[in-house]
Motif scaffolding. Structure first.
Motif, PDB file in Angstrom:
ATOM      1  N   PRO A   1       5.818  17.684 100.271  1.00  0.00           N
ATOM      2  CA  PRO A   1       5.540  16.536  99.396  1.00  0.00           C
ATOM      3  C   PRO A   1       6.775  15.731  99.005  1.00  0.00           C
TER       4      PRO A   1
ATOM      5  N   HIS B   1       0.711  10.956  96.046  1.00  0.00           N
ATOM      6  CA  HIS B   1       0.240  12.207  95.471  1.00  0.00           C
ATOM      7  C   HIS B   1      -0.192  13.098  96.640  1.00  0.00           C
ATOM      8  N   SER B   2      -0.260  14.427  96.407  1.00  0.00           N
ATOM      9  CA  SER B   2      -0.687  15.311  97.490  1.00  0.00           C
ATOM     10  C   SER B   2      -1.349  16.561  96.944  1.00  0.00           C
TER      11      SER B   2
ATOM     12  N   ILE C   1      -3.053  13.436 101.212  1.00  0.00           N
ATOM     13  CA  ILE C   1      -2.192  12.512 100.475  1.00  0.00           C
ATOM     14  C   ILE C   1      -2.970  11.253 100.102  1.00  0.00           C
TER      15      ILE C   1
ATOM     16  N   TRP D   1       7.414  12.509 100.758  1.00  0.00           N
ATOM     17  CA  TRP D   1       6.544  11.342 100.547  1.00  0.00           C
ATOM     18  C   TRP D   1       6.485  11.020  99.051  1.00  0.00           C
TER      19      TRP D   1
ATOM     20  N   HIS E   1      -1.130  18.615 104.052  1.00  0.00           N
ATOM     21  CA  HIS E   1      -1.578  18.146 102.738  1.00  0.00           C
ATOM     22  C   HIS E   1      -2.524  16.955 102.851  1.00  0.00           C
TER      23      HIS E   1
END
Length: 300
Positions: free
Chosen positions: A153, A160-161, A278, A156, A276
């Motif tokens: 995470p 959000h993830s 995202i 990025w 994840h």
């Protein structure tokens, strides 16, 4: 006090100005907007008169922004971009319906497709659209609400993830290959079998050499074997009995359960990274996109 209606230029003139500045041409702006060159020139001149500033340098068959025009164009472009994104979000919420998920072809084929009927049963009012690409899409620029991405995470910060699956990698073979050549009894013996290599062009992916190293062994001839740049084709080749390939657990688990693939050796490479879900921090998810995000997370 004068109202904003009298202080601000019209939306129409700002749209014309943005296009003319971006394209450095009244003619090209008119073509894009469905207007004549003369109409574009008239709208720009009216805007300059209203602002009391010259926005363009006019030359023969060419225009360019003045220093004041460049500053104003940057602000107008940013403002119109925010308005467009907000309008698109409201339109999607008003029309309900579809939610787009950006993912790799492998994820769409091997993770999402086997769960699609379950998704329809549990979220019957949502039309899911899976948009695949060779590389990770910039879902903020593309206006896509959700994506699936491998990594950390911290890579990025604009998203959000939520975790979806840990990265666990082990060799897999098809039933027909095993029937013909048998299963290798050791990691060293595996190196003598037909290996299929994934040559991922854009996303980072573990190689056979890395897998053998994680098992405390080495691959003497890492260049030998079939090489394919698409993971969906790699798995298809494995199921056709063409050789043994690396399998990512979250992608091949359904194929293992059905008997189409079988695991090879007991060694599993754990990279410490994960895949994840995202979504952008710069805009709110629609109710339907939140439902899709939560459904995906519940499958982890």
């Amino acid at each position: 006090m004068r109202s904003l209606r009298h202080l601000l230029p019209s939306a129409g003139s700002l749209i014309v100005f943005e296009a003319a500045g971006r394209l450095s041409s009244f003619t090209a702006a008119g073509r894009e907007l469905g207007m004549t060159q003369a109409a574009v020139s008239y709208a720009v001149r009216g805007l300059e008169e209203q602002l009391g500033a010259k926005l363009f340098q006019r030359r023969h068959r060419q225009v360019s922004l003045t220093e004041a025009g460049e500053r104003f164009h940057a602000d107008v472009s940013l403002g119109l971009s925010h308005i467009r994104k907000s309008a698109e979000d409201l339109r999607l919420q008003a029309t309900g319906g579809h939610v787009t998920l950006a993912a790799s072809t492998a994820f769409g084929s091997f993770w999402m497709m086997p769960r699609l009927q379950q998704f329809r049963d549990e979220l019957p009012g949502i039309d899911l659209r899976i948009q695949t690409a060779d590389r990770d899409l910039d879902i903020i620029a593309e206006g896509i609400p959700l994506g699936v991405r491998g990594g950390e995470p911290k890579e990025w910060p604009e998203y959000h993830s939520l975790p979806l699956a840990d990265e666990e990698i082990f060799p897999v073979a098809g039933a027909s290959y095993v029937a013909k050549f048998g299963l290798p009894r050791t990691v060293a013996e595996l190196a003598t079998h037909r290996l299929i290599h994934l040559e991922e062009p854009y996303r980072e992916a573990a190689s056979w050499d890395e897998w053998f190293q994680s098992a405390g062994a080495s691959l003497s001839d890492a260049g030998r074997g079939l090489r394919i740049n698409d993971y969906a084709l790699v798995i298809q080749a494995v199921m056709e009995g063409q050789g043994i390939a690396l399998g990512w657990r979250h992608l091949v688990e359904r194929l293992l359960a059905s008997g189409l693939l079988v695991p090879v050796t007991d060694h599993v490479m754990k990279t410490g990274t994960s895949f994840h879900i995202i979504w952008p921090k710069n805009r709110e998810l629609s109710d339907n996109a939140r439902k899709v995000r939560d459904w995906l997370a519940a499958q982890a």
